[in-house]
Design an enzyme around this catalytic site. Structure first.
Site, mmCIF file in Angstrom:
data_model
loop_
_atom_site.group_PDB
_atom_site.id
_atom_site.type_symbol
_atom_site.label_atom_id
_atom_site.label_comp_id
_atom_site.label_asym_id
_atom_site.label_seq_id
_atom_site.Cartn_x
_atom_site.Cartn_y
_atom_site.Cartn_z
ATOM 1 N N SER A 269 1.038 -1.104 0.168
ATOM 2 C CA SER A 269 -0.093 0.173 0.180
ATOM 3 C C SER A 269 0.973 1.201 -0.146
ATOM 4 C CB SER A 269 -0.754 -0.028 1.351
ATOM 5 O OG SER A 269 -1.477 1.348 1.524
ATOM 6 N N TYR B 118 -1.335 -1.385 10.879
ATOM 7 C CA TYR B 118 -1.641 -1.553 9.242
ATOM 8 C C TYR B 118 -0.272 -0.977 8.622
ATOM 9 C CZ TYR B 118 -3.629 -1.512 4.756
ATOM 10 O OH TYR B 118 -3.638 -1.794 3.393
#
Ligand SMILES: NC(=O)c1ccc[n+]([C@@H]2O[C@H](COP(=O)([O-])OP(=O)(O)OC[C@H]3O[C@@H](n4cnc5c(N)ncnc54)[C@H](OP(=O)(O)O)[C@@H]3O)[C@@H](O)[C@H]2O)c1
Length: 269
Positions: A143, A156
């Protein structure tokens, strides 16, 4: 029955029951790959299997497994043990929005187990076969979060930084081996991920990308052996900026954006 001398290549896609993984499975099937698809929701995998076998004429094996558990990871490793894997896509992922102090510990550990532990366990399981055949693609779905600290989603963001760092090192180790690594770093994408991680809105109001666009860009890059894929101009700009700004300032900016997404999520759930 297809001729044994010309087997179709095999792609393994984790997190194929929705979103980017589902669309990547379809994209590989359209290019003539057989598939092993992995996720917890067996009904979704079966529906995907039916769709793909009827429209693309390739074989699809479903493995319903929880990649957050040791037993689930072992089940997938076993399913791949006697298969000649050509492409491994580590896409399954979990997230959470909220400060570290308030986040449930079980969820934080699950994020590490799915996003990091299972990715390592599956990559290492298939790598000897890829190296022996001197060909193959490893695709790691990280990401843009992997390039910056992420207050209100710190585990995360850290899990994706782990994937970025490991992929950069693995790519170096595998140079000239015939095996390539592709690191995919999307920005916000319109999938079920927003709901499952309690997020609404985007980074700074940028439009959500479609999962089909991200999947197509990822598959094309993987098959071409390209390393880094950051789909979307705004996301590439974000990554470039994050390399220039002091980390402390980036953390403050991400905190502001995440706060807005958290508040929007709280209103919406
Ligand atoms: N959407 C975004 O904004 C965005 C942005 C950047 C990166 N990403 C990354 O893209 C990847 C795919 O996410 P997505 O956006 O497509 O979200 P999604 O639609 O929610 O898909 C996530 C997939 O991961 C699977 N998964 C989650 N936990 C699992 C577990 N414990 N065991 C096995 N499978 C599990 C889910 O399947 P089951 O629930 O059926 O198990 C699902 O198939 C993730 O790695 C995510 O971090 C997403």
């Amino acid at each position: 029955m297809r001729p044994t001398q010309d087997p179709r290549p095999l792609a393994v896609v984790t997190g194929a029951s929705s979103g980017i993984g589902e669309k990547m499975a379809v994209a590989f099937a359209r290019r003539g790959f057989d598939l092993v698809v992995v996720a917890r929701r067996a009904d979704r995998l079966t529906a995907l299997q039916t769709l793909i076998t009827s429209t693309c004429g390739v074989d699809v094996e479903c493995v319903a497994a929880d990649l957050a558990s040791r037993a689930g990871l072992a089940l997938v490793q076993q399913a791949l043990a006697d298969r000649d894997v050509d492409v491994l896509v580590n896409n399954a992922g979990a997230g959470w929005i909220g400060t570290f102090a308030e986040a449930p510990m079980e969820r934080q550990l699950e994020i590490i187990d799915v996003n990091c532990r299972s990715l390592i366990g599956l990559t290492q399981a298939v790598l000897p076969g890829l190296l022996q055949r001197r060909r193959g693609r490893v695709v790691q779905i990280a990401s843009v979060a992997g390039f910056m600290p992420g207050p209100r989603s710190s585990v995360y963001y850290a899990s994706k930084a782990f994937v970025v760092s490991h992929s950069e090192a693995l790519r170096h180790e595998l140079a000239d081996s015939g095996v390539t690594v592709t690191l995919v770093c999307p920005g916000p994408v319109a999938t079920e991920f927003q709901r499952s991680s309690g997020v609404r809105g985007t980074m700074g109001g940028a439009a959500l990308m479609s999962d089909v666009a991200v999947a197509e860009a990822s598959v094309e890059a993987a098959l071409a052996g390209r390393f880094l894929v950051v789909p979307g101009f705004a996301n590439r700009l974000l990554v470039a900026l994050s390399a220039l700004l002091p980390r402390r300032l980036t953390a403050a900016l991400v905190d502001r954006l995440q706060r807005k997404r958290q508040e929007a999520g709280a209103d919406d759930v």
